[in-house]
Design a protein around this motif. Sequence first.
Motif, PDB file in Angstrom:
ATOM      1  N   ALA A   1      29.743  35.193  43.744  1.00  0.00           N
ATOM      2  CA  ALA A   1      30.353  34.615  42.545  1.00  0.00           C
ATOM      3  C   ALA A   1      31.830  34.406  42.836  1.00  0.00           C
ATOM      4  CB  ALA A   1      30.175  35.537  41.357  1.00  0.00           C
ATOM      5  N   SER A   2      32.283  33.180  42.760  1.00  0.00           N
ATOM      6  CA  SER A   2      33.694  32.905  43.004  1.00  0.00           C
ATOM      7  C   SER A   2      34.557  33.251  41.809  1.00  0.00           C
ATOM      8  CB  SER A   2      33.892  31.435  43.366  1.00  0.00           C
ATOM      9  OG  SER A   2      33.263  31.155  44.584  1.00  0.00           O
ATOM     10  N   CYS A   3      33.976  33.201  40.619  1.00  0.00           N
ATOM     11  CA  CYS A   3      34.744  33.480  39.409  1.00  0.00           C
ATOM     12  C   CYS A   3      33.847  34.138  38.365  1.00  0.00           C
ATOM     13  CB  CYS A   3      35.319  32.175  38.858  1.00  0.00           C
ATOM     14  SG  CYS A   3      36.362  32.390  37.413  1.00  0.00           S
ATOM     15  N   VAL A   4      34.405  35.125  37.696  1.00  0.00           N
ATOM     16  CA  VAL A   4      33.727  35.802  36.589  1.00  0.00           C
ATOM     17  C   VAL A   4      34.760  35.990  35.488  1.00  0.00           C
ATOM     18  CG1 VAL A   4      32.563  37.919  35.854  1.00  0.00           C
ATOM     19  CG2 VAL A   4      32.114  36.997  38.115  1.00  0.00           C
ATOM     20  N   VAL A   5      34.344  35.756  34.252  1.00  0.00           N
ATOM     21  CA  VAL A   5      35.240  35.903  33.108  1.00  0.00           C
ATOM     22  C   VAL A   5      34.660  36.943  32.155  1.00  0.00           C
ATOM     23  CG1 VAL A   5      36.102  34.723  31.046  1.00  0.00           C
ATOM     24  CG2 VAL A   5      36.203  33.581  33.247  1.00  0.00           C
ATOM     25  N   VAL A   6      35.513  37.867  31.729  1.00  0.00           N
ATOM     26  CA  VAL A   6      35.130  38.846  30.713  1.00  0.00           C
ATOM     27  C   VAL A   6      35.586  38.285  29.368  1.00  0.00           C
ATOM     28  CG1 VAL A   6      35.431  41.204  29.870  1.00  0.00           C
ATOM     29  CG2 VAL A   6      35.410  40.753  32.327  1.00  0.00           C
ATOM     30  N   LYS A   7      34.615  38.051  28.480  1.00  0.00           N
ATOM     31  CA  LYS A   7      34.934  37.487  27.172  1.00  0.00           C
ATOM     32  C   LYS A   7      35.284  38.554  26.147  1.00  0.00           C
ATOM     33  CE  LYS A   7      31.094  34.997  27.340  1.00  0.00           C
ATOM     34  NZ  LYS A   7      30.016  34.063  26.959  1.00  0.00           N
ATOM     35  N   ASP A   8      34.784  39.771  26.370  1.00  0.00           N
ATOM     36  CA  ASP A   8      35.080  40.853  25.436  1.00  0.00           C
ATOM     37  C   ASP A   8      34.906  42.186  26.157  1.00  0.00           C
ATOM     38  OD1 ASP A   8      35.679  42.185  23.078  1.00  0.00           O
ATOM     39  OD2 ASP A   8      33.607  42.158  22.376  1.00  0.00           O
ATOM     40  N   PHE A   9      35.858  43.082  25.982  1.00  0.00           N
ATOM     41  CA  PHE A   9      35.743  44.428  26.537  1.00  0.00           C
ATOM     42  C   PHE A   9      34.955  45.240  25.524  1.00  0.00           C
ATOM     43  CE2 PHE A   9      39.829  42.903  28.292  1.00  0.00           C
ATOM     44  CZ  PHE A   9      39.520  42.988  29.632  1.00  0.00           C
ATOM     45  N   LYS A  10      33.703  45.512  25.809  1.00  0.00           N
ATOM     46  CA  LYS A  10      32.826  46.157  24.837  1.00  0.00           C
ATOM     47  C   LYS A  10      33.201  47.607  24.562  1.00  0.00           C
ATOM     48  CE  LYS A  10      30.149  42.803  23.787  1.00  0.00           C
ATOM     49  NZ  LYS A  10      30.088  42.260  22.459  1.00  0.00           N
ATOM     50  N   GLU A  11      33.502  48.358  25.609  1.00  0.00           N
ATOM     51  CA  GLU A  11      33.818  49.774  25.437  1.00  0.00           C
ATOM     52  C   GLU A  11      35.137  50.086  26.137  1.00  0.00           C
ATOM     53  OE1 GLU A  11      30.788  52.522  26.601  1.00  0.00           O
ATOM     54  OE2 GLU A  11      29.200  51.171  25.950  1.00  0.00           O
ATOM     55  N   HIS A  12      35.886  50.956  25.547  1.00  0.00           N
ATOM     56  CA  HIS A  12      37.117  51.409  26.170  1.00  0.00           C
ATOM     57  C   HIS A  12      36.778  52.630  27.020  1.00  0.00           C
ATOM     58  CE1 HIS A  12      39.855  48.822  23.800  1.00  0.00           C
ATOM     59  NE2 HIS A  12      38.783  48.773  23.037  1.00  0.00           N
ATOM     60  N   SER A  13      37.147  52.557  28.288  1.00  0.00           N
ATOM     61  CA  SER A  13      36.833  53.630  29.227  1.00  0.00           C
ATOM     62  C   SER A  13      38.068  53.879  30.092  1.00  0.00           C
ATOM     63  CB  SER A  13      35.646  53.217  30.093  1.00  0.00           C
ATOM     64  OG  SER A  13      35.976  52.063  30.830  1.00  0.00           O
ATOM     65  N   LYS A  14      37.937  54.811  31.018  1.00  0.00           N
ATOM     66  CA  LYS A  14      39.052  55.082  31.931  1.00  0.00           C
ATOM     67  C   LYS A  14      39.342  53.870  32.809  1.00  0.00           C
ATOM     68  CE  LYS A  14      38.572  59.976  31.861  1.00  0.00           C
ATOM     69  NZ  LYS A  14      38.975  61.194  32.415  1.00  0.00           N
ATOM     70  N   GLY A  15      38.299  53.164  33.217  1.00  0.00           N
ATOM     71  CA  GLY A  15      38.480  51.950  34.004  1.00  0.00           C
ATOM     72  C   GLY A  15      39.218  50.879  33.217  1.00  0.00           C
TER      73      GLY A  15
END
Length: 144
Positions: free
Chosen positions: A116-130
């Motif tokens: 995959a050359s590109c990936v987009v996160v549309k929403d951060f579902k959970e807040h974690s340490k990462g």
Amino acid sequence: MMEDGDVEIEETVAVGGDEGEMDIMKALQEVLKKALVGDSLARGLHECTRALDTRAAKLCILAQDCEEPNYTKLVEALCADNGINLVRVPDRKQLGEWAGLCKIDNEGNATKVVGASCVVVKDFKEHSKGYDFLLEYLKKNNGD
């Protein structure tokens, strides 16, 4: 508390004593996994550019070994125009694995990985340490 200013970012920073060290790659992997489970990932040129153009994207991850320079220019321009954070990873096969573009065998290992050359996160579902580590990384790198 972290102070705003010019701070050099190290590749590995200790987070949460017992869990070992967190780096940007581990943080991205964790965020992508949670977004994949929450169905908020866009993968591929058409999905990614649509999410970037409509400003639905929160984060864009672009592979450095992308074979098409026009693809890279388009994604960079859309991110810059719309104020979307852009993070680069070295390998598109690894990005494809993190984005779920693979089959998992009986032992839990990824097989038949599609790059995959590109990936987009549309929403951060959970807040974690990462997620927290990634936000700090982006704040420091973008000077905000």
